[in-house]
Design a protein around this motif. Structure first.
Motif, PDB file in Angstrom:
ATOM      1  N   GLU A 117       0.866  -1.174   0.000  1.00  0.00           N
ATOM      2  CA  GLU A 117       0.000   0.000   0.000  1.00  0.00           C
ATOM      3  C   GLU A 117       0.901   1.222   0.000  1.00  0.00           C
ATOM      4  OE1 GLU A 117      -3.756  -2.150   2.241  1.00  0.00           O
ATOM      5  OE2 GLU A 117      -2.782  -0.466   3.264  1.00  0.00           O
ATOM      6  N   THR A 118       0.565   2.195  -0.851  1.00  0.00           N
ATOM      7  CA  THR A 118       1.425   3.365  -0.980  1.00  0.00           C
ATOM      8  C   THR A 118       0.642   4.634  -0.697  1.00  0.00           C
ATOM      9  OG1 THR A 118       3.070   4.442  -2.392  1.00  0.00           O
ATOM     10  CG2 THR A 118       1.039   3.741  -3.464  1.00  0.00           C
ATOM     11  N   PHE A 119       1.316   5.574  -0.047  1.00  0.00           N
ATOM     12  CA  PHE A 119       0.715   6.862   0.242  1.00  0.00           C
ATOM     13  C   PHE A 119       0.811   7.758  -0.992  1.00  0.00           C
ATOM     14  CE2 PHE A 119       2.368   5.661   4.582  1.00  0.00           C
ATOM     15  CZ  PHE A 119       1.135   5.309   5.087  1.00  0.00           C
ATOM     16  N   LEU A 120      -0.324   8.375  -1.325  1.00  0.00           N
ATOM     17  CA  LEU A 120      -0.420   9.292  -2.460  1.00  0.00           C
ATOM     18  C   LEU A 120      -0.972  10.613  -1.952  1.00  0.00           C
ATOM     19  CD1 LEU A 120      -2.397   6.828  -4.748  1.00  0.00           C
ATOM     20  CD2 LEU A 120       0.079   7.169  -4.762  1.00  0.00           C
ATOM     21  N   SER A 121      -0.558  11.703  -2.560  1.00  0.00           N
ATOM     22  CA  SER A 121      -1.060  12.990  -2.097  1.00  0.00           C
ATOM     23  C   SER A 121      -1.538  13.860  -3.251  1.00  0.00           C
ATOM     24  CB  SER A 121       0.016  13.746  -1.313  1.00  0.00           C
ATOM     25  OG  SER A 121      -0.520  14.976  -0.887  1.00  0.00           O
ATOM     26  N   PRO A 122      -2.818  14.228  -3.260  1.00  0.00           N
ATOM     27  CA  PRO A 122      -3.307  15.177  -4.259  1.00  0.00           C
ATOM     28  C   PRO A 122      -2.581  16.516  -4.199  1.00  0.00           C
ATOM     29  CG  PRO A 122      -5.142  14.034  -3.221  1.00  0.00           C
ATOM     30  CD  PRO A 122      -3.906  13.679  -2.435  1.00  0.00           C
ATOM     31  N   ASP A 123      -1.898  16.810  -3.089  1.00  0.00           N
ATOM     32  CA  ASP A 123      -1.092  18.033  -3.016  1.00  0.00           C
ATOM     33  C   ASP A 123      -0.026  18.024  -4.104  1.00  0.00           C
ATOM     34  OD1 ASP A 123      -1.693  19.470  -0.182  1.00  0.00           O
ATOM     35  OD2 ASP A 123      -1.890  17.293  -0.010  1.00  0.00           O
ATOM     36  N   ILE A 168      -1.109  16.433   4.056  1.00  0.00           N
ATOM     37  CA  ILE A 168       0.220  16.798   4.548  1.00  0.00           C
ATOM     38  C   ILE A 168       0.051  17.732   5.749  1.00  0.00           C
ATOM     39  CG2 ILE A 168       2.474  17.728   3.952  1.00  0.00           C
ATOM     40  CD1 ILE A 168       1.637  15.286   2.289  1.00  0.00           C
ATOM     41  N   ARG A 169       0.462  17.242   6.906  1.00  0.00           N
ATOM     42  CA  ARG A 169       0.178  17.947   8.162  1.00  0.00           C
ATOM     43  C   ARG A 169       0.676  19.384   8.156  1.00  0.00           C
ATOM     44  NH1 ARG A 169       0.457  15.056  14.003  1.00  0.00           N
ATOM     45  NH2 ARG A 169       0.337  16.885  15.344  1.00  0.00           N
ATOM     46  N   HIS A 170       1.918  19.597   7.687  1.00  0.00           N
ATOM     47  CA  HIS A 170       2.461  20.953   7.766  1.00  0.00           C
ATOM     48  C   HIS A 170       1.930  21.876   6.664  1.00  0.00           C
ATOM     49  CE1 HIS A 170       5.387  18.398   5.578  1.00  0.00           C
ATOM     50  NE2 HIS A 170       5.595  19.449   4.810  1.00  0.00           N
ATOM     51  N   PHE A 171       1.061  21.361   5.781  1.00  0.00           N
ATOM     52  CA  PHE A 171       0.367  22.228   4.827  1.00  0.00           C
ATOM     53  C   PHE A 171      -0.903  22.824   5.432  1.00  0.00           C
ATOM     54  CE2 PHE A 171       2.051  20.036   0.678  1.00  0.00           C
ATOM     55  CZ  PHE A 171       3.328  20.430   1.022  1.00  0.00           C
ATOM     56  N   GLY A 172      -1.328  22.302   6.585  1.00  0.00           N
ATOM     57  CA  GLY A 172      -2.452  22.879   7.314  1.00  0.00           C
ATOM     58  C   GLY A 172      -3.786  22.193   7.080  1.00  0.00           C
ATOM     59  N   PRO A 173      -4.761  22.419   8.009  1.00  0.00           N
ATOM     60  CA  PRO A 173      -6.054  21.715   7.955  1.00  0.00           C
ATOM     61  C   PRO A 173      -6.944  22.109   6.786  1.00  0.00           C
ATOM     62  CG  PRO A 173      -5.960  23.221   9.837  1.00  0.00           C
ATOM     63  CD  PRO A 173      -4.594  23.165   9.264  1.00  0.00           C
ATOM     64  N   GLU A 174      -6.843  23.341   6.286  1.00  0.00           N
ATOM     65  CA  GLU A 174      -7.717  23.734   5.171  1.00  0.00           C
ATOM     66  C   GLU A 174      -7.359  22.956   3.898  1.00  0.00           C
ATOM     67  OE1 GLU A 174     -10.468  25.479   5.397  1.00  0.00           O
ATOM     68  OE2 GLU A 174     -10.007  25.493   7.538  1.00  0.00           O
ATOM     69  N   LYS A 175      -6.075  22.846   3.609  1.00  0.00           N
ATOM     70  CA  LYS A 175      -5.658  22.061   2.448  1.00  0.00           C
ATOM     71  C   LYS A 175      -5.981  20.578   2.666  1.00  0.00           C
ATOM     72  CE  LYS A 175      -2.132  25.259   0.783  1.00  0.00           C
ATOM     73  NZ  LYS A 175      -0.682  25.516   0.561  1.00  0.00           N
ATOM     74  N   ALA A 176      -5.914  20.135   3.931  1.00  0.00           N
ATOM     75  CA  ALA A 176      -6.263  18.748   4.232  1.00  0.00           C
ATOM     76  C   ALA A 176      -7.721  18.467   3.883  1.00  0.00           C
ATOM     77  CB  ALA A 176      -5.994  18.457   5.705  1.00  0.00           C
ATOM     78  N   ARG A 177      -8.595  19.436   4.088  1.00  0.00           N
ATOM     79  CA  ARG A 177     -10.003  19.251   3.725  1.00  0.00           C
ATOM     80  C   ARG A 177     -10.144  19.022   2.217  1.00  0.00           C
ATOM     81  NH1 ARG A 177     -14.350  22.402   7.197  1.00  0.00           N
ATOM     82  NH2 ARG A 177     -13.436  22.263   9.278  1.00  0.00           N
TER      83      ARG A 177
END
Length: 330
Positions: free
Chosen positions: A93-99, A138-147
């Motif tokens: 299983e691999t982590f992917l980020s839309p960021d 990504i935690r250090h990108f902040g909660p708004e981007k996490a949403r």
């Protein structure tokens, strides 16, 4: 048990960052194609050069900066899975980020995800390795981007994209800041994992369990500093995605013998073995097994038990688990 035998054992890996698994030669080649100079992130031997965890994050993001299209990610996925298959991994299983894949735009994210999944299907046909995806904010990108990331994940949840989690700098913000994103993913049917207990200490594991309620914790090894927490993890059946080579390389523990994975296992915590960002930490799944064999004299039976435990904790569907289980028996 011979070390060659360790390499050939069928393995299950649950904690692998796709970009972080990019072979340095692949990133250098891609940078050359795009006429980008990122030579400063490599050492004289051609590997990634970083000083500490926070510098590692900067080097990681610099390497990722040359991955700009779905085709780049298709090629990346094939390169990563070739390395994993060579170490005996049969399911990952691999982590992917839309960021990093389309800037959290749902339409662009779908294109990237399609390219990654196409490559995974090709690798399964050609290399015999099965892959599934977990979206991470990504935690250090902040909660708004996490949403925004969670919405991308929820809209593409299914038989291939099976989980949601959080990664990045544990010292930024608190798990409760990301509760909305985890609730969104949970409601979409995604299984949950959260990085904690690497840099934040045992209290970060408690906070993740309380505020996000994941069934797996990425790393989690600092829980060993609080034996009541260790007992709670064992009682809850929370699975730790342990990455010993990463922890040693980053200086959490002086060597594999000092790593708490064996003690956590002895105390009844469900541990698994993964590589995290393997080329950054000069490791592979085969090397993880070799070092654990040397440090704790783990044998084929122990590794087989952990592989089955890992498969039980995997986020894939029952049919996929049954197929992989046969390979582990093999």
């Amino acid at each position: 048990m011979k070390e060659k035998g360790v390499r050939e054992l069928p393995k299950v890996e649950l904690h692998l960052h796709l970009e972080g698994a990019a072979p340095p030669a692949f990133i250098r080649g891609l940078a050359a194609e795009k006429k980008e100079d990122i030579s400063g992130i490599f050492d004289e031997q051609g590997g990634y050069a970083w000083r500490d965890f926070w510098h590692f994050l900067k080097v990681y993001e610099a390497a990722t900066s040359v991955l700009r299209s779905p085709e780049d990610y298709h090629r990346l996925t094939l390169a990563v899975l070739e390395e994993s298959a060579a170490s005996g991994v049969v399911y990952g299983e691999t982590f992917l980020s839309p960021d990093f894949c389309g800037g959290r735009d749902p339409g662009a994210w779908r294109e990237y995800l399609h390219a990654i999944r196409e490559a995974a299907d090709q690798a399964e046909r050609q290399m015999g390795i099965t892959l599934r995806g977990i979206v991470t904010c990504i935690r250090h990108f902040g909660p708004e981007k996490a949403r925004e990331t969670a919405i991308c994940a929820a809209e593409t949840a299914g038989d291939w994209l099976v989980g949601f989690g959080i990664a990045g700098d544990e010292t930024v913000g608190a798990p409760k800041d990301f509760a909305w994103s985890f609730d969104c993913a949970r409601e979409a049917g995604l299984r949950l994992t959260a990085h904690a207990g690497e840099w934040g200490g045992p209290e970060s594991v408690r906070a993740a369990l309380t505020d996000l309620n994941p069934e797996r914790i990425g790393h989690g090894v600092r829980a060993i500093e609080d034996l009541a927490l260790v007992d709670e993890l064992a009682e809850r059946g929370t699975v730790l995605e342990v990455c010993p080579g990463s922890n040693v390389s980053l200086g959490l523990y002086r060597d594999f013998r000092a790593h708490p994975i064996a003690e956590l296992d002895r105390r009844g915590v469900k541990v698994t073995i993964s590589t995290d960002d393997p080329p950054f930490f000069h490791t592979t799944m085969a090397r993880e097994y070799q070092e654990l064999h040397r440090a704790f004299d783990w044998d084929e039976g122990q590794f087989g038990r952990i592989a089955r435990q890992s498969l039980d904790a995997a986020f894939c569907d029952a049919d996929t688990k049954a197929r992989i289980a046969k390979l582990l028996e093999g």
